[in-house]
Design a protein around this motif. Structure first.
Motif, PDB file in Angstrom:
ATOM      1  N   GLN A   1     -19.651   5.259  -1.471  1.00 16.87           N
ATOM      2  CA  GLN A   1     -18.480   5.208  -0.822  1.00 16.87           C
ATOM      3  C   GLN A   1     -17.451   5.901  -1.505  1.00 16.87           C
ATOM      4  O   GLN A   1     -16.636   6.675  -0.901  1.00 16.87           O
TER       5      GLN A   1
ATOM      6  N   LEU B   1     -17.882   8.272  -3.595  1.00 13.24           N
ATOM      7  CA  LEU B   1     -18.393   9.821  -3.509  1.00 13.24           C
ATOM      8  C   LEU B   1     -17.796  10.571  -2.316  1.00 13.24           C
ATOM      9  O   LEU B   1     -17.396  11.682  -2.320  1.00 13.24           O
ATOM     10  N   SER B   2     -18.107   9.906  -1.311  1.00 11.97           N
ATOM     11  CA  SER B   2     -17.700  10.259   0.158  1.00 11.97           C
ATOM     12  C   SER B   2     -15.917  10.542   0.198  1.00 11.97           C
ATOM     13  O   SER B   2     -15.752  11.480   0.676  1.00 11.97           O
TER      14      SER B   2
ATOM     15  N   ARG C   1     -14.837  13.526  -1.689  1.00 13.58           N
ATOM     16  CA  ARG C   1     -15.391  14.766  -1.257  1.00 13.58           C
ATOM     17  C   ARG C   1     -14.216  15.455  -0.105  1.00 13.58           C
ATOM     18  O   ARG C   1     -13.964  16.500   0.116  1.00 13.58           O
TER      19      ARG C   1
ATOM     20  N   GLU D   1     -14.554  15.749   2.843  1.00 11.44           N
ATOM     21  CA  GLU D   1     -15.151  16.414   3.930  1.00 11.44           C
ATOM     22  C   GLU D   1     -15.455  18.059   3.289  1.00 11.44           C
ATOM     23  O   GLU D   1     -15.792  18.855   4.030  1.00 11.44           O
ATOM     24  N   MET D   2     -15.000  17.984   2.085  1.00 13.70           N
ATOM     25  CA  MET D   2     -15.386  19.483   1.255  1.00 13.70           C
ATOM     26  C   MET D   2     -16.841  19.493   0.866  1.00 13.70           C
ATOM     27  O   MET D   2     -17.179  18.725  -0.039  1.00 13.70           O
ATOM     28  N   THR D   3     -17.536  20.777   0.598  1.00  8.44           N
ATOM     29  CA  THR D   3     -18.709  20.898   0.184  1.00  8.44           C
ATOM     30  C   THR D   3     -18.376  21.426  -1.405  1.00  8.44           C
ATOM     31  O   THR D   3     -17.256  21.695  -1.585  1.00  8.44           O
ATOM     32  N   ARG D   4     -19.398  21.047  -2.136  1.00  7.07           N
ATOM     33  CA  ARG D   4     -19.073  21.768  -3.549  1.00  7.07           C
ATOM     34  C   ARG D   4     -18.780  22.956  -3.698  1.00  7.07           C
ATOM     35  O   ARG D   4     -17.889  23.537  -4.368  1.00  7.07           O
TER      36      ARG D   4
ATOM     37  N   ALA E   1      -9.276  30.362  -5.124  1.00  8.59           N
ATOM     38  CA  ALA E   1      -8.102  30.852  -4.415  1.00  8.59           C
ATOM     39  C   ALA E   1      -6.780  30.596  -4.937  1.00  8.59           C
ATOM     40  O   ALA E   1      -6.143  31.304  -5.217  1.00  8.59           O
TER      41      ALA E   1
ATOM     42  N   ARG F   1      -6.367  32.904  -8.267  1.00  4.86           N
ATOM     43  CA  ARG F   1      -6.116  34.300  -7.733  1.00  4.86           C
ATOM     44  C   ARG F   1      -4.463  34.219  -7.660  1.00  4.86           C
ATOM     45  O   ARG F   1      -3.733  35.128  -8.054  1.00  4.86           O
ATOM     46  N   GLN F   2      -4.091  33.039  -6.945  1.00  5.46           N
ATOM     47  CA  GLN F   2      -2.647  33.122  -6.526  1.00  5.46           C
ATOM     48  C   GLN F   2      -1.904  32.967  -7.832  1.00  5.46           C
ATOM     49  O   GLN F   2      -0.736  33.519  -8.120  1.00  5.46           O
TER      50      GLN F   2
ATOM     51  N   SER G   1      -1.174  36.168  -9.847  1.00  6.75           N
ATOM     52  CA  SER G   1      -0.062  36.979  -9.644  1.00  6.75           C
ATOM     53  C   SER G   1       1.253  36.416  -9.614  1.00  6.75           C
ATOM     54  O   SER G   1       2.096  37.126 -10.211  1.00  6.75           O
TER      55      SER G   1
ATOM     56  N   GLN H   1     -15.783  14.370  -8.650  1.00  8.41           N
ATOM     57  CA  GLN H   1     -17.165  14.391  -8.029  1.00  8.41           C
ATOM     58  C   GLN H   1     -18.348  14.505  -9.191  1.00  8.41           C
ATOM     59  O   GLN H   1     -19.323  13.741  -9.087  1.00  8.41           O
TER      60      GLN H   1
ATOM     61  N   ARG I   1     -20.986  11.624  -9.445  1.00  6.74           N
ATOM     62  CA  ARG I   1     -22.456  12.152  -9.810  1.00  6.74           C
ATOM     63  C   ARG I   1     -23.259  11.777 -10.922  1.00  6.74           C
ATOM     64  O   ARG I   1     -24.571  11.445 -10.796  1.00  6.74           O
TER      65      ARG I   1
ATOM     66  N   ALA J   1      -1.484  35.841  -1.329  1.00 10.26           N
ATOM     67  CA  ALA J   1      -1.682  36.640  -2.565  1.00 10.26           C
ATOM     68  C   ALA J   1      -0.984  37.845  -2.559  1.00 10.26           C
ATOM     69  O   ALA J   1      -1.139  38.648  -3.500  1.00 10.26           O
TER      70      ALA J   1
ATOM     71  N   GLU K   1     -22.324   7.625   4.879  1.00 11.94           N
ATOM     72  CA  GLU K   1     -22.070   7.981   3.643  1.00 11.94           C
ATOM     73  C   GLU K   1     -21.793   6.776   2.732  1.00 11.94           C
ATOM     74  O   GLU K   1     -21.257   6.760   1.451  1.00 11.94           O
ATOM     75  N   LYS K   2     -21.858   5.351   3.226  1.00 11.93           N
ATOM     76  CA  LYS K   2     -21.914   4.452   2.456  1.00 11.93           C
ATOM     77  C   LYS K   2     -23.267   4.311   1.588  1.00 11.93           C
ATOM     78  O   LYS K   2     -23.359   3.417   0.602  1.00 11.93           O
TER      79      LYS K   2
ATOM     80  N   GLU L   1     -23.908  18.514   3.150  1.00 13.16           N
ATOM     81  CA  GLU L   1     -22.550  18.363   2.736  1.00 13.16           C
ATOM     82  C   GLU L   1     -21.465  18.872   3.651  1.00 13.16           C
ATOM     83  O   GLU L   1     -20.518  18.173   3.976  1.00 13.16           O
TER      84      GLU L   1
ATOM     85  N   GLY M   1     -19.804  19.618   7.211  1.00  9.49           N
ATOM     86  CA  GLY M   1     -19.654  18.875   8.249  1.00  9.49           C
ATOM     87  C   GLY M   1     -18.441  17.652   8.185  1.00  9.49           C
ATOM     88  O   GLY M   1     -17.877  17.550   7.177  1.00  9.49           O
TER      89      GLY M   1
ATOM     90  N   THR N   1     -16.529  13.850   8.604  1.00  7.73           N
ATOM     91  CA  THR N   1     -16.916  12.574   8.364  1.00  7.73           C
ATOM     92  C   THR N   1     -15.976  11.567   8.945  1.00  7.73           C
ATOM     93  O   THR N   1     -14.723  11.992   8.943  1.00  7.73           O
TER      94      THR N   1
ATOM     95  N   HIS O   1     -16.960   6.851   7.048  1.00 10.39           N
ATOM     96  CA  HIS O   1     -18.294   6.950   6.396  1.00 10.39           C
ATOM     97  C   HIS O   1     -19.667   7.447   7.267  1.00 10.39           C
ATOM     98  O   HIS O   1     -20.594   7.502   6.773  1.00 10.39           O
TER      99      HIS O   1
END
Lengths: 293, 842
Positions: free
Chosen positions: A157, A159-160, A163, A165-168, A177, A180-181, A184, A257, A261, B236, B666-667, B692, B694, B696, B699
């Motif tokens: 739970q 972990l979710s 996250r 909704e973001m991937t690694r 990103a 980069r900002q 400058s 994360q 893990r 930027a 995701e539980k 990963e 998509g 959610t 959960h």
């Protein structure tokens, strides 16, 4: 051929009924699998072992060397070998109709039953020898396994939630990103402050070793240091501070994360080598028993 | 004056020109760019071009075989030169007009539709050949015959402000590295515009000042990843995004913009306009060529020799509906033969079609069979012989002995069947196969599968010796767009059958005839409300395709009551008991409903007391569900909220149109990615899901993985027709895929990837014992690249997607390989229920 014919009757390859059952959703965890099927089997096994131990008159005393002791030992040895095959099963999906969830469920409950079976097999005779070594190794493997079950049941739970909704990959891209900002935005800063930003940008975000990874505490974090030291009310400094805050939030997510893990995986680094040691010790135990019989 | 002018130098045009040159006809090949075959020329470097269908022989004076883009273009350039083809480059046709006498009675009607839905009809009198082809550079080319082989790419939309015709306004960007030290303005914020802008600003060493103009503040036509990258570049300071800006005028060195804050004038050395392209239909219609219908997917009306409604103008290739290179080249060859007077020529696909009739009883020639089908199956009556041939390529003719099963209840299938001789029996009651309804010669069946995309509703057997034509989904869709009468007939029959099916076997066709007459098919877009809670309208609806959700306002917010798949009906409660609407029904996805007027429905109920009983029983069931959820609302409002919001979330993520979708609880998910690894190991070493990625909610995670939609978006535009629905309901791509990427672009869920099949990995045992190879799961890109190089054979990139592990014992590997039970595959009609969505899996 019979199954082929049955398949014909549903118009497809015979998977329709099977698929419909699946789509009806087998939505339960490995612990609850099929109404705790493997828990009941394991309890039955333990109950039978205990009953046997109490009812059978073992001469001269309960011991691994009586016929009942041998029976328990054989069951235990076979179980240990089978349980260790989960590592292969997990990596070999085909061929065969089976589910890894059922295997995990059986692995957990039958593994736990080994505490009873193994202990009864010793006849409560503990000493400084290879036999007890095998017994202790088995218990260690089981205890690391219990930790594993506990984290599997409690950590997903968070972990979710961490996250969001973001991937690694997206987490790392978001960090790039920001970097980069930052690069400058830090141009107008003075030498000392710019160096702090450069140091933060240059630091390997994974630095800190396994301990930092597990605890989530990174005392050497250059971003935190830069955030603490850069002050001032100039436009550039405010912008850099805001970006550094964003960076440290992003780092916190990545590190969170990594931490979760790591906690989900760390026990495997003990569980599996110990299993290999256990099988080696067991082999020594079995050979020596037969040799000195 | 040329005997023949060929417009467009793609595969079709090249092949025609080469044939004309070989026959010594006076000809000219008009190409708008400075090179041949622009569409293929624009393919990315090194792209592997496929040569499907493999069973079709190539009939052309120039060669073509699967291979690299460069090789193919090289061979064509060489052979076109070798044949001494008369090519005219930079020749873009603007208009084609007949210069002969007006053809009596031959008037072309052009219907144009404005955005507000009003129609405008323009009439053009056709004139006899020879034709004058006006080019954009002012020249005119005269020819007796014109072959249009311009493809479907169309022309880029042009800017229309003053100064738009200046030379520094361009519509394409080949190499962003070409430009340095310039002020560049990009117009248009689709993917092309964004990619161009970012490319030009990428390297600061080029010192370009790049602005991109956005008409509004949102980027509705671009991919989300592109938009966020653009905004990052803007923040930027690499480039400037100018929102709410439009071009007012252009002059050398400057551009004037209208913005929210008034007009501004900024420096500008170059303008790159990426504002979409216009399909070539308008141009084609202006030439006097009629299309089969107003449908966007319609093709020009053609004779068996590819002649359009304008005499002497021929249409071939993609524009004629044949997107595959081999078809195009064969047509180029054939059309010149026809123009040259060779009327005996048999099409190159003759053996393919002949093979389809080989197993039928009754010794007829191919032509006779085609005519037999056309004349006997009523929906095919309106087709011409060329259309019949094309139609037959995607269809099958089959013979069934009495009692033989044609399809089974619950089998997947979206094809339509026409009965050419004999008759069939429909087993309407699954419990008692002896109750059947006959369908006679000339009629059709299977239309429900075609329209709803769902499984077959009943088993159908041949009642006597029967010959049917099985029309694939694609051919059926083409047929409906080409022959409007066929479309109407299919619609009518489907409404009638749906009505009969809806109320069991108690009704006859006569009973429902008045309702069928009054029924109306309505299209509903996703989210559109069909029935509003509290309203007092009385119509009854049947869902024809798509699905609906039922909501009720409880307290201050809408609560999800239930999900209705295609084939369900709703709205009957208000009719039967005269009450107002008890709940709101809205479309979950783009759907079609059949609207039945309430009075007609009521009359039907009055005449059939048994039907009334059944309707009342159905209503009871629905009332119970509603009451249950309303009851829960008081005691467990949290659970109802969770249920309602989760259901809405799943519908928003495409579950409403899914037939079988992967979800992750995701539980339970420990993030081991064993699902992805199992997927890769079950399918050539490439994973077809991204765990990963998509959305959610509560959960429940919807990963990037195929939903096996009822009406798959990916199937819409597949040139080799390689995407099919398999025997278990899975949507899969077969080996004829040409790697064009259309399906990837059409999939709204991003589940299709383009990749080359990697070489085989060393076995698991070798990896476990000796550490050989990359181990379980998808190998890294670098390993795959290295292994492929070592193997030496370059494999083409093809589209890959989930096939639900068809042919693998035990079903989907992703689910089987999940150690904790987090991965489940479900169907919406079973999963979108209160019990399923609120159960505690842990």
């Amino acid at each position: 051929m019979a199954s082929k014919a049955a398949g014909k009757a549903t118009g497809g390859t015979g998977r329709f009924t099977q698929d419909e059952q699946r789509r009806d959703s087998d939505h339960v965890s490995f612990l609850k699998h099929k109404g705790f099927r493997w828990l009941w089997i394991a309890l039955g096994l333990c109950g039978a072992s205990i009953a046997g131990y109490l009812l059978i008159d073992q001469q001269p005393r309960p011991n691994g060397g009586t016929w009942y002791g041998y029976t328990l030992g054989t069951i235990g040895f076979a179980l240990i070998l089978w349980l260790s095959l989960l590592g292969v099963r997990k990596r070999r999906i085909n061929p065969g109709v089976w589910s890894l969830k059922a295997w995990t469920s059986a692995h957990v409950y039958l593994g736990l039953s080994l505490i009873v079976i193994g202990t009864l097999h010793t006849g409560f005779q503990i000493g400084w020898n290879v036999h007890t070594l095998a017994y202790v190794l088995m218990l260690l493997v089981i205890f690391t396994g219990i930790y594993g079950v506990w984290v599997y049941a409690t950590l997903p739970q968070s972990l979710s939630a961490n996250r969001k909704e973001m991937t690694r990959k997206q987490m790392l891209e978001a960090l790039t990103a920001i970097d980069r900002q930052l690069e400058s935005a830090a141009q107008p800063l003075g030498r000392a402050e710019a160096d702090l930003v450069i140091e933060a940008l240059g630091q390997d975000i994974f630095a800190g070793g396994p301990l930092a990874r597990l605890t989530g505490s990174y005392p050497g974090c250059a971003t935190a240091r830069a955030l603490k030291s850069i002050g001032g009310s100039s436009e550039a400094a405010t912008r850099v501070t805001a970006l550094l805050e964003k960076r440290s939030e992003q780092l916190a997510q990545i590190r969170g994360q990594l931490r979760i893990r790591a906690m989900l995986e760390i026990w495997l680094f003990i569980h599996i080598p110990l299993t290999i040691a256990l099988i080696a010790a067991l082999t020594a135990h079995v050979i020596s028993v037969f040799f000195y019989w | 004056m040329f005997k023949v002018a060929i417009i467009g130098s793609g595969p079709a045009g090249l092949s025609a020109a080469a044939r004309a040159a070989a026959l010594g006809l006076s000809h000219v090949l008009l190409e708008k760019t400075d090179h041949l075959s622009d569409t293929i020329y624009k393919y990315q470097k090194g792209k592997h071009v496929m040569a499907t269908p493999s069973n079709l022989v190539l009939r052309s004076d120039i060669d073509f075989d699967a291979g690299k883009r460069e090789t193919i273009l090289g061979i064509w350039d060489e052979q076109i030169a070798g044949h001494k083809v008369n090519v005219k480059y930079h020749a873009e046709a603007k208009a084609i007009r007949g210069t002969g006498d007006p053809i009596p009675g031959s008037v072309q009607q052009i219907v144009s539709r404005a955005r507000d839905g009003t129609k405008n009809v323009k009439e053009i009198q056709r004139h006899a050949p020879p034709y004058a082809i006006e080019l954009t550079n002012g020249e005119t080319v005269m020819a007796e015959n014109v072959i249009l082989a311009i493809g479907t790419q169309g022309n880029p939309n042009r800017m229309r402000c003053p100064g738009a015709d200046l030379p520094h306004v361009q519509y394409q960007l080949d190499d962003p590295a070409e430009y340095v030290d310039e002020h560049i303005v990009i117009v248009g914020t689709g993917d092309a515009g964004i990619e161009n802008a970012r490319g030009l600003a990428e390297d600061p060493a080029q010192r370009n000042t790049v602005s991109i103009l956005n008409r509004g503040t949102e980027f509705p036509t671009a991919k989300a990843a592109n938009v966020s990258a653009l905004m990052a570049d803007h923040e930027a300071g690499k480039l400037t995004v100018r929102n709410e800006s439009e071009t007012k005028s252009i002059e050398p060195g400057w551009i004037t913009l209208t913005t929210r804050d008034g007009e501004i004038r900024i420096r500008c050395d170059r303008i790159i306009a990426r504002i979409g392209s216009a399909p070539p239909r308008a141009f084609v219609e202006e030439c006097g060529i009629e299309f089969t219908s107003e449908d966007r997917g319609a093709f020009p009306k053609l004779s068996p020799v590819f002649e359009s409604t304008a005499p002497g103008i021929f249409v071939i290739g993609a524009l004629a509906g044949y997107p595959l290179i081999k078809h195009c080249m064969n047509q180029g060859h054939d059309v010149i033969e026809f123009i040259n007077g060779n009327t005996d020529l048999k099409p190159a696909d003759e053996p393919i079609i002949a093979a389809k009739f080989a197993n039928l009883p009754g010794n007829r020639s191919t032509e006779e069979w085609l005519e037999f089908l056309r004349a006997n199956v009523s929906i095919l009556n309106g087709m011409n012989p060329l259309q019949m041939r094309e139609f037959m390529l995607d269809s099958e003719a089959k013979f069934y002995a009495p009692g033989e099963v044609i399809f089974e209840r619950n089998a997947p299938g979206s094809s339509l069947f026409g009965i050419a001789s004999g008759s069939v029996a429909v087993e309407v009651n699954p419990a008692d196969p002896s109750i059947t309804i006959p369908i006679e010669t000339g009629s059709i069946f299977g239309e429900v599968g075609l329209i709803s995309g769902r499984r077959r509703g009943a088993t159908i057997r041949a009642a006597e010796d029967t010959i049917v034509v099985e029309i694939s989904r694609l051919a059926a869709l083409k047929l409906q767009s080409q022959v409007p009468s066929a479309k109407k007939a299919i619609e009518r029959i489907s409404i009638e059958r749906q009505l009969l099916q809806m109320f069991g076997s108690g009704l006859t066709r006569e009973d429902v005839a008045p309702l069928v007459e009054a029924a109306q098919v309505q299209e509903k877009r996703a989210g559109e409300i069909v029935v509003t809670e509290g309203a007092d309208d009385k119509d009854v609806y049947i869902i024809r395709r798509g699905s609906m959700i039922v909501e009720k306002q409880i307290g201050d917010r809408p609560v999800f009551l239930s999900y209705l798949p295609a084939g369900s009906y709703f709205g009957e409660m208000a009719v039967v008991d005269g009450s107002t609407r008890t709940a709101t029904v809205k479309a979950a996805i783009k759907s079609e409903v059949i609207r039945l007027p309430g009075e007609g429905f009521l009359e039907l109920l009055e005449k059939n007391p048994r039907l009334r009983e059944r309707a009342l029983k159905d209503m009871e069931g629905r009332r119970a569900t509603n009451a249950f959820i309303e009851g829960q609302k008081d005691s467990f409002s949290g659970a109802v909220d969770l249920y309602s919001k989760t259901a809405q979330f799943l519908v928003d993520n495409g579950i409403g149109e899914a037939t079988d979708v992967l979800l992750i609880d995701e539980k339970l998910c420990i993030g081991c990615d064993n699902c992805e690894k199992a997927c890769a190991d079950s399918h050539d070493g490439l994973s077809r899901l991204d765990r990963e990625a998509g959305k959610t909610y509560a959960h429940l995670h919807v990963p990037t993985s195929c939903r096996h939609c009822e009406h798959p978006h990916c199937m819409a535009d597949c040139p080799p027709n390689a995407i099919k629905r398999g025997p278990d309901g899975e949507v899969f791509i077969d080996e004829t895929c040409i790697g064009c990427g259309n399906c990837q672009r059409n999939c709204p869920y991003g589940v299709i990837r383009m990749d080359a099949k990697p070489p085989k990995k060393p076995s698991l045992l070798q990896w476990m014992l000796f550490g050989k190879g990359p181990g379980p799961g998808e190998a890294s890109y670098s390993w795959r690249k290295k292994a492929a190089e070592a193997e030496g054979v370059q494999k083409p990139k093809q589209a890959i997607k989930c096939d639900m592990c068809s042919g693998i014992d035990g079903g989907p590997a992703c689910v089987r390989a999940c150690p904790t039970g987090a991965a489940i595959r479900v169907s919406p009609d079973k999963f979108l229920t209160f019990t399923k969505l609120t159960e505690d899996a842990e």
